[in-house]
Design a protein around this motif. Structure first.
Motif, PDB file in Angstrom:
ATOM      1  N   PRO A 177       0.812  -1.222   0.000  1.00 36.68           N
ATOM      2  CA  PRO A 177       0.000   0.000   0.000  1.00 36.68           C
ATOM      3  C   PRO A 177       0.848   1.277   0.000  1.00 36.68           C
ATOM      4  O   PRO A 177       0.502   2.259  -0.656  1.00 36.68           O
ATOM      5  CB  PRO A 177      -0.827  -0.100   1.286  1.00 36.68           C
ATOM      6  CG  PRO A 177      -0.845  -1.556   1.623  1.00 36.68           C
ATOM      7  CD  PRO A 177       0.472  -2.096   1.135  1.00 36.68           C
ATOM      8  N   GLU A 178       1.970   1.262   0.716  1.00 37.58           N
ATOM      9  CA  GLU A 178       2.868   2.419   0.729  1.00 37.58           C
ATOM     10  C   GLU A 178       3.483   2.633  -0.652  1.00 37.58           C
ATOM     11  O   GLU A 178       3.598   3.763  -1.131  1.00 37.58           O
ATOM     12  CB  GLU A 178       4.000   2.203   1.744  1.00 37.58           C
ATOM     13  CG  GLU A 178       3.547   2.056   3.163  1.00 37.58           C
ATOM     14  CD  GLU A 178       4.607   1.497   4.099  1.00 37.58           C
ATOM     15  OE1 GLU A 178       4.438   1.703   5.313  1.00 37.58           O
ATOM     16  OE2 GLU A 178       5.585   0.852   3.627  1.00 37.58           O
ATOM     17  N   TRP A 179       3.886   1.543  -1.288  1.00 37.62           N
ATOM     18  CA  TRP A 179       4.501   1.610  -2.613  1.00 37.62           C
ATOM     19  C   TRP A 179       3.513   2.180  -3.630  1.00 37.62           C
ATOM     20  O   TRP A 179       3.856   3.071  -4.408  1.00 37.62           O
ATOM     21  CB  TRP A 179       4.969   0.215  -3.028  1.00 37.62           C
ATOM     22  CG  TRP A 179       5.674   0.211  -4.343  1.00 37.62           C
ATOM     23  CD1 TRP A 179       5.195  -0.234  -5.533  1.00 37.62           C
ATOM     24  CD2 TRP A 179       6.995   0.685  -4.602  1.00 37.62           C
ATOM     25  NE1 TRP A 179       6.127  -0.073  -6.529  1.00 37.62           N
ATOM     26  CE2 TRP A 179       7.243   0.494  -5.965  1.00 37.62           C
ATOM     27  CE3 TRP A 179       7.990   1.266  -3.810  1.00 37.62           C
ATOM     28  CZ2 TRP A 179       8.446   0.853  -6.571  1.00 37.62           C
ATOM     29  CZ3 TRP A 179       9.189   1.625  -4.417  1.00 37.62           C
ATOM     30  CH2 TRP A 179       9.415   1.421  -5.766  1.00 37.62           C
ATOM     31  N   ARG A 180       2.289   1.670  -3.605  1.00 36.74           N
ATOM     32  CA  ARG A 180       1.273   2.160  -4.556  1.00 36.74           C
ATOM     33  C   ARG A 180       0.964   3.642  -4.320  1.00 36.74           C
ATOM     34  O   ARG A 180       0.852   4.409  -5.271  1.00 36.74           O
ATOM     35  CB  ARG A 180       0.004   1.324  -4.422  1.00 36.74           C
ATOM     36  CG  ARG A 180       0.146  -0.068  -4.980  1.00 36.74           C
ATOM     37  CD  ARG A 180      -1.200  -0.814  -4.952  1.00 36.74           C
ATOM     38  NE  ARG A 180      -0.986  -2.204  -5.245  1.00 36.74           N
ATOM     39  CZ  ARG A 180      -1.062  -3.188  -4.332  1.00 36.74           C
ATOM     40  NH1 ARG A 180      -1.391  -2.914  -3.077  1.00 36.74           N
ATOM     41  NH2 ARG A 180      -0.845  -4.433  -4.681  1.00 36.74           N
ATOM     42  N   LYS A 181       0.839   4.039  -3.067  1.00 38.22           N
ATOM     43  CA  LYS A 181       0.535   5.428  -2.746  1.00 38.22           C
ATOM     44  C   LYS A 181       1.668   6.352  -3.213  1.00 38.22           C
ATOM     45  O   LYS A 181       1.409   7.416  -3.790  1.00 38.22           O
ATOM     46  CB  LYS A 181       0.305   5.596  -1.249  1.00 38.22           C
ATOM     47  CG  LYS A 181      -0.099   7.005  -0.847  1.00 38.22           C
ATOM     48  CD  LYS A 181      -0.412   7.095   0.620  1.00 38.22           C
ATOM     49  CE  LYS A 181      -0.840   8.528   0.960  1.00 38.22           C
ATOM     50  NZ  LYS A 181      -1.110   8.678   2.370  1.00 38.22           N
ATOM     51  N   ALA A 182       2.895   5.946  -2.974  1.00 37.06           N
ATOM     52  CA  ALA A 182       4.043   6.767  -3.401  1.00 37.06           C
ATOM     53  C   ALA A 182       4.068   6.893  -4.931  1.00 37.06           C
ATOM     54  O   ALA A 182       4.381   7.964  -5.467  1.00 37.06           O
ATOM     55  CB  ALA A 182       5.346   6.155  -2.889  1.00 37.06           C
ATOM     56  N   ARG A 183       3.730   5.833  -5.631  1.00 33.76           N
ATOM     57  CA  ARG A 183       3.693   5.870  -7.098  1.00 33.76           C
ATOM     58  C   ARG A 183       2.610   6.820  -7.583  1.00 33.76           C
ATOM     59  O   ARG A 183       2.815   7.576  -8.526  1.00 33.76           O
ATOM     60  CB  ARG A 183       3.402   4.461  -7.642  1.00 33.76           C
ATOM     61  CG  ARG A 183       4.506   3.897  -8.448  1.00 33.76           C
ATOM     62  CD  ARG A 183       4.184   2.618  -9.118  1.00 33.76           C
ATOM     63  NE  ARG A 183       2.927   2.009  -8.720  1.00 33.76           N
ATOM     64  CZ  ARG A 183       2.679   0.731  -8.780  1.00 33.76           C
ATOM     65  NH1 ARG A 183       3.577  -0.099  -9.229  1.00 33.76           N
ATOM     66  NH2 ARG A 183       1.514   0.238  -8.408  1.00 33.76           N
ATOM     67  N   GLU A 184       1.446   6.776  -6.937  1.00 35.54           N
ATOM     68  CA  GLU A 184       0.341   7.664  -7.297  1.00 35.54           C
ATOM     69  C   GLU A 184       0.699   9.123  -7.073  1.00 35.54           C
ATOM     70  O   GLU A 184       0.297  10.000  -7.845  1.00 35.54           O
ATOM     71  CB  GLU A 184      -0.913   7.310  -6.504  1.00 35.54           C
ATOM     72  CG  GLU A 184      -1.548   6.002  -6.885  1.00 35.54           C
ATOM     73  CD  GLU A 184      -2.647   5.573  -5.910  1.00 35.54           C
ATOM     74  OE1 GLU A 184      -3.024   6.383  -5.014  1.00 35.54           O
ATOM     75  OE2 GLU A 184      -3.097   4.424  -6.026  1.00 35.54           O
ATOM     76  N   ASN A 185       1.448   9.386  -6.007  1.00 36.57           N
ATOM     77  CA  ASN A 185       1.824  10.750  -5.653  1.00 36.57           C
ATOM     78  C   ASN A 185       3.103  11.213  -6.338  1.00 36.57           C
ATOM     79  O   ASN A 185       3.472  12.377  -6.198  1.00 36.57           O
ATOM     80  CB  ASN A 185       1.983  10.892  -4.127  1.00 36.57           C
ATOM     81  CG  ASN A 185       0.694  10.654  -3.402  1.00 36.57           C
ATOM     82  OD1 ASN A 185      -0.382  10.865  -3.941  1.00 36.57           O
ATOM     83  ND2 ASN A 185       0.786  10.178  -2.162  1.00 36.57           N
ATOM     84  N   GLY A 186       3.781  10.265  -6.992  1.00 36.48           N
ATOM     85  CA  GLY A 186       5.104  10.498  -7.498  1.00 36.48           C
ATOM     86  C   GLY A 186       5.282  11.269  -8.706  1.00 36.48           C
ATOM     87  O   GLY A 186       6.103  11.934  -9.100  1.00 36.48           O
TER      88      GLY A 186
END
Length: 186
Positions: A177-186
């Protein structure tokens, strides 16, 4: 065969397979001392049979869906690599590892390549937790873990014997979930 651009001119990520054993050995020979400061790979791959055997172990692990290894090519020369050193799909856990020879260091190649492997592990294989295990003295590798958005979980004191010395090892991780969120915000 496929190659994935790493966003730097002439840099690609490709599977590292047993038929590349000679090229892999030449690469390790070029960077042996640099690579071997913290990574046991330089002491394992010492001749053509050991190079071939190392790559074959990963080919077998790829077939068993328990690990992966990819090389980083810079301007057509194998210059480093990233791996899912371990991968347990049932438990949703994997460990990412890396190495580089000096000519490829400082270009962001490992960060990009490891990100591609983590994307694949999370999105395609359903991995929930990705670890990065690094000797505490390996500042460059710790910087990669930070750039990947990983969290330092702790230090295993004197847990890794390398070239006759016991080293502290840091455990870093990122959850899906952290990885996906960072990608979305990235």
């Amino acid at each position: 065969m496929y190659a994935k651009s790493l966003g730097v001119n002439g840099a690609e990520l490709r599977p590292l397979e047993p038929w590349r054993a000679e090229e892999f050995l030449a690469h390790i020979d070029r960077g042996r001392e640099f690579i071997g400061r913290f990574v046991g790979l330089a002491d394992v791959v010492t001749d053509l049979p050991s190079s071939r055997a190392f790559l074959q172990r990963y080919a077998d692990a790829t077939a068993a869906d328990t690990a992966r290894i990819h090389g980083i090519w810079l301007d057509g020369t194998l210059s480093g690599g990233v791996m899912l050193r371990t991968m347990n799909v049932e438990q949703g856990e994997a460990e990412v590892g890396c190495w580089l020879e000096p000519a490829a260091a400082g270009k962001g190649l490992v960060t990009r390549a490891a990100g591609i492997l983590i994307d694949w592990a999370v999105d395609e294989r359903g991995i929930h937790r990705v670890e990065w295990v690094v000797a505490s003295g390996n500042a460059a590798s710790i910087a990669v873990a930070r750039r990947l958005g990983m969290t330092k979980e702790g230090v295993l004191r004197e847990s890794y014997k390398h070239r006759g010395e016991r080293l502290d090892v840091e455990i870093w991780s990122v959850l899906a979930p952290e990885w996906r969120k960072a990608r979305e915000n990235g």
